[in-house]
Enzyme design. Structure first.
Site, PDB file in Angstrom:
ATOM      1  N   ASP A 134       0.784  -1.291  -0.209  1.00  0.00           N
ATOM      2  CA  ASP A 134      -0.024  -0.043   0.049  1.00  0.00           C
ATOM      3  C   ASP A 134       0.755   1.372  -0.045  1.00  0.00           C
ATOM      4  O   ASP A 134       1.920   1.420   0.749  1.00  0.00           O
ATOM      5  CB  ASP A 134      -0.883   0.185   1.237  1.00  0.00           C
ATOM      6  CG  ASP A 134      -2.048   0.989   1.247  1.00  0.00           C
ATOM      7  OD1 ASP A 134      -2.888   0.804   0.367  1.00  0.00           O
ATOM      8  OD2 ASP A 134      -2.039   1.951   2.075  1.00  0.00           O
ATOM      9  N   GLU A 194       1.901  -0.363  -4.980  1.00  0.00           N
ATOM     10  CA  GLU A 194       0.860   0.583  -5.071  1.00  0.00           C
ATOM     11  C   GLU A 194       1.702   2.052  -5.021  1.00  0.00           C
ATOM     12  O   GLU A 194       2.365   2.421  -3.919  1.00  0.00           O
ATOM     13  CB  GLU A 194      -0.316   0.554  -4.092  1.00  0.00           C
ATOM     14  CG  GLU A 194      -1.249   1.441  -4.831  1.00  0.00           C
ATOM     15  CD  GLU A 194      -2.295   2.013  -3.551  1.00  0.00           C
ATOM     16  OE1 GLU A 194      -3.367   2.447  -4.109  1.00  0.00           O
ATOM     17  OE2 GLU A 194      -1.778   2.367  -2.331  1.00  0.00           O
TER      18      GLU A 194
HETATM   19  O1  TEU Z   1      -4.700   4.075  -1.519  1.00  0.00           O
HETATM   20  C1  TEU Z   1      -3.744   5.178  -1.728  1.00  0.00           C
HETATM   21  C2  TEU Z   1      -4.453   6.081  -2.988  1.00  0.00           C
HETATM   22  O2  TEU Z   1      -3.420   6.693  -3.421  1.00  0.00           O
HETATM   23  C3  TEU Z   1      -5.723   6.309  -3.454  1.00  0.00           C
HETATM   24  O3  TEU Z   1      -5.950   5.644  -4.274  1.00  0.00           O
HETATM   25  C4  TEU Z   1      -6.682   6.667  -2.238  1.00  0.00           C
HETATM   26  O4  TEU Z   1      -7.259   5.742  -1.785  1.00  0.00           O
HETATM   27  C5  TEU Z   1      -7.546   7.766  -2.575  1.00  0.00           C
HETATM   28  O5  TEU Z   1      -8.531   7.208  -3.133  1.00  0.00           O
HETATM   29  C6  TEU Z   1      -7.267   9.224  -2.927  1.00  0.00           C
HETATM   30  O6  TEU Z   1      -8.196   9.788  -3.413  1.00  0.00           O
HETATM   31  C7  TEU Z   1      -4.314   3.189  -0.512  1.00  0.00           C
HETATM   32  C8  TEU Z   1      -5.513   1.976  -0.448  1.00  0.00           C
HETATM   33  O7  TEU Z   1      -5.687   1.820  -1.644  1.00  0.00           O
HETATM   34  C9  TEU Z   1      -6.706   2.869   0.001  1.00  0.00           C
HETATM   35  O8  TEU Z   1      -7.870   1.996   0.234  1.00  0.00           O
HETATM   36  C10 TEU Z   1      -6.433   3.414   1.529  1.00  0.00           C
HETATM   37  O9  TEU Z   1      -7.428   4.210   1.651  1.00  0.00           O
HETATM   38  C11 TEU Z   1      -5.191   4.223   1.180  1.00  0.00           C
HETATM   39  O10 TEU Z   1      -4.117   3.764   0.597  1.00  0.00           O
HETATM   40  C12 TEU Z   1      -4.715   4.415   2.731  1.00  0.00           C
HETATM   41  O11 TEU Z   1      -4.083   3.086   3.189  1.00  0.00           O
END
Ligand code: TEU
Length: 612
Positions: free
Chosen positions: A240, A300
């Site tokens: 993440d 990610e």
């Molecule tokens: O997401 C990180 C991210 O950059 C984004 O897609 C975020 O979810 C948000 O939509 C910005 O507008 C990751 C996870 O996939 C997400 O579900 C979490 O909320 C986030 O990290 C924090 O852990």
């Protein structure tokens, strides 16, 4: 196809896919004939969002035993890897992305014994299991943070980012935050802790304090936890926001945008100064020297560029196998993600094409339309309104899966699940949407307009429960689901899709088999055709003497296209398509029906270098 040998017990399942369901082992020689190709180049990953997949005990939240009962469905689809969004103990401020214990299972999902049983059952079916690794931040209820918060002199104080108020400002008042960064979930990225008269950094919610990766003890604690899961038998990690873990320790203000109280902090924490050191250290400490099956790691990385991704995924640098980049899912954003603009197909082609070329030869792409943070792709880039739902969902699948890279399917995507008909803000559960709505409306925005943005782009669109059948609550739960089931489950559901050979599900099955069976899909090079055409997505893939031509009509109208060197494709066999009425070899110029997709194959007479 080879079944995962090292797992040994990869028994034949009773599902239709049978032994095909297993992942390929590392192939003998790589596509370039030298270094062996890793197994994940011809694999397909399926993401499970545990809360919304299958509930076994009627509490309205999905769980591990529920997942286990649905494994034959996934084996039947033919996927090689399952990635689980977080199942660790959590206060669920951000649905499990706020972890309070890295080495356990949240009771709402089950127990460690349930997990071990699930993992064994996944392996028995020849699939692999990848965990979500959320180590940019913990929950504020994690014992590390509780201790850190207990006072400035505690040994764990420095495990998080604590800073005093801005000089000359009254601590705890607006504008006194140590810098001007905004949280991804609205509001400032700092929370004031009156007990110790200091602020802590949280790039996401205030219940998700950021870990200080500058501290070697933090890094070692994370690596030990990762080894613990690998020793338990898991097959890798989806990491993440892993490119946010290295911050500029000076935490400087970001440049201020017009009219915003916040500055753009991202240059100071996106792919920060020590990110490559950390990932290489993690590789040495956790992955290098492990015996047994090679693992899968995917980082990610919001805001990552092609050039950076090439470094992250260069096997010689030993960082991660592939990254999730965000460029293509930002093309329809305006001032922010809830300000929706129509997608221009030429922009999509330019973006994905640049990533194909940019990572060619050195790195590796991951391919996705959907995950738990994105709206449903058939509603976003296709047509979910009825007659063209199946056609456009299968077109999108075909175009994505034929790119070079490892495809990711998000639960329900294989059914052509759609966005949800949220009628009011009370229908949403996601912290991001709720905070955004509250902040925008408090700032004077028209609530209906804000709601329209949430309906189109809100993350809850992806999080409505999996639609298993036409029964009450779609067979997801016998209780009250934590988020309402989409009413269209009476027609869009797994039972109906599995029974219908023309369904989106069976199209995904065929795409997955094609990747397993046709080396050009995994290994072929990529050439974009017709980059300026606003209606048709067209490209070729070539491997040895096999060349594939992929065509997709992104409109609801009939189109006719002249292909470059079109006549040389005349008569090429149709490998796969989504319009049975158009079956047969290719005729030029090519006529494509609404949302039609085709994959043609031909054998070329000689290797490319001798051709010209
Ligand atoms: O997401 C990180 C991210 O950059 C984004 O897609 C975020 O979810 C948000 O939509 C910005 O507008 C990751 C996870 O996939 C997400 O579900 C979490 O909320 C986030 O990290 C924090 O852990």
């Amino acid at each position: 196809m080879a079944v995962n040998g090292a797992r040994g017990a990869a028994a034949e399942t009773t599902t239709e896919a049978g032994p095909e369901a297993g992942p390929e082992t590392t192939t003998e020689a790589g596509s370039d004939g030298a270094r062996p190709d890793p197994w994940w180049k011809s694999a397909v990953v399926y993401q499970i969002y545990p809360r919304s997949f299958a509930d076994s005990d009627g509490d309205g939240v999905g769980d591990l035993p529920g997942m286990e009962r649905r494994l034959d469905y996934l084996a039947g689809l033919g996927v090689d890897v399952l990635w689980l969004s977080p199942v660790y103990p959590s206060p669920h401020d951000d649905n499990g992305y706020d972890i309070s214990d890295y080495q356990g299972i949240d009771p709402v999902f089950g127990t460690l014994e349930d997990f071990d049983r699930l993992l064994a059952a996944v392996h028995t079916r020849g699939m692999r299991l990848v965990m979500d690794l959320v180590v940019n931040h913990t929950s504020d209820e994690h014992p590390w943070f509780t201790e850190s918060r207990s006072g400035p002199d505690t040994p764990k104080r420095d495990w998080y980012w604590w800073r005093p108020a801005r000089e000359g400002r009254e601590p705890g008042t607006p504008g006194a935050e140590p810098n001007n960064w905004a949280s991804f979930f609205s509001g400032p990225a700092w929370e004031y802790d009156p007990a110790s008269e200091a602020y802590y950094l949280h790039l996401f919610s205030r219940k998700q304090p950021d870990l200080n990766w500058e501290n070697p003890e933090v890094r070692q604690a994370v690596y030990a936890m990762m080894r613990w899961w690998l020793d338990r038998g898991v097959d890798g990690f989806r990491m993440d926001v892993i490119n946010l873990i290295s911050k500029d320790p000076a935490l400087p203000d970001g440049a201020v945008r017009d009219g915003s109280p916040y500055g753009d902090g991202s240059p100071h924490y996106t792919c920060g100064p020590r990110i490559h050191d950390y990932l290489q250290e993690m590789h040495r400490e956790v992955f290098a020297g492990r015996t047994g099956e090679p693992l899968l790691t995917v980082g990610e990385m919001p805001g990552v560029t092609v050039g950076q991704a090439r470094l992250f995924t260069d096997p010689a640098r030993a960082e991660v196998d592939m990254v999730f980049q965000f460029e293509h899912v930002g093309l329809d954003h305006g001032a922010d993600k809830f300000d929706v603009r129509p997608l221009r197909l030429t922009d999509l082609k330019a973006s994905l094409g640049r990533w194909q070329t940019g990572l060619d030869g050195t790195g590796w792409n991951s391919l996705y339309w959907n995950n738990h943070d994105q709206p449903r792709v058939v509603s976003r880039f296709g047509d979910d309104s009825g007659p063209y739902r199946v056609r456009s969902a299968t077109l999108l699948a075909t175009v994505l899966h034929l790119h070079r890279g490892t495809p990711y399917i998000y639960q329900g995507e294989e059914l052509g699940m759609t966005n949800a008909p949220f009628s009011s803000v009370d229908d949403f559960r996601d912290i991001e949407s709720l905070r955004y709505f509250a902040e925008a409306v408090a700032g004077g925005a028209d609530p209906e307009r804000v709601l329209a943005g949430l309906r189109a782009m809100g993350r809850d669109n992806a999080r409505t429960p999996m639609q298993w059948d036409a029964s009450r609550h779609a067979g997801f739960t016998t209780g009250e689901p934590w988020l309402a089931v989409n009413p269209n489950h009476t027609t869009i559901n797994a039972a109906a899709s599995v029974a219908d050979p023309a369904s989106v599900y069976h199209h995904y099955r065929r795409l997955i088999s094609l990747r397993h069976d046709e080396p050009a899909v995994a290994h072929g090079d990529f050439t974009m055709l017709l980059p300026d055409d606003e209606r048709v997505y067209a490209f070729t893939r070539r491997h040895a003497r096999v060349e594939l031509l992929v065509l997709g009509n992104f409109t609801g109208e009939d189109v006719r296209v002249d292909l470059p060197y079109g006549e040389s494709w005349a008569g090429a066999e149709l490998l796969l398509g989504n319009a049975p009425e158009a079956a047969g070899p290719l005729r030029t110029p090519v006529a494509l029906g609404p949302w039609e997709a085709r994959v043609h194959r031909r054998t070329v007479p000689a290797p490319r270098q001798e051709e010209s």
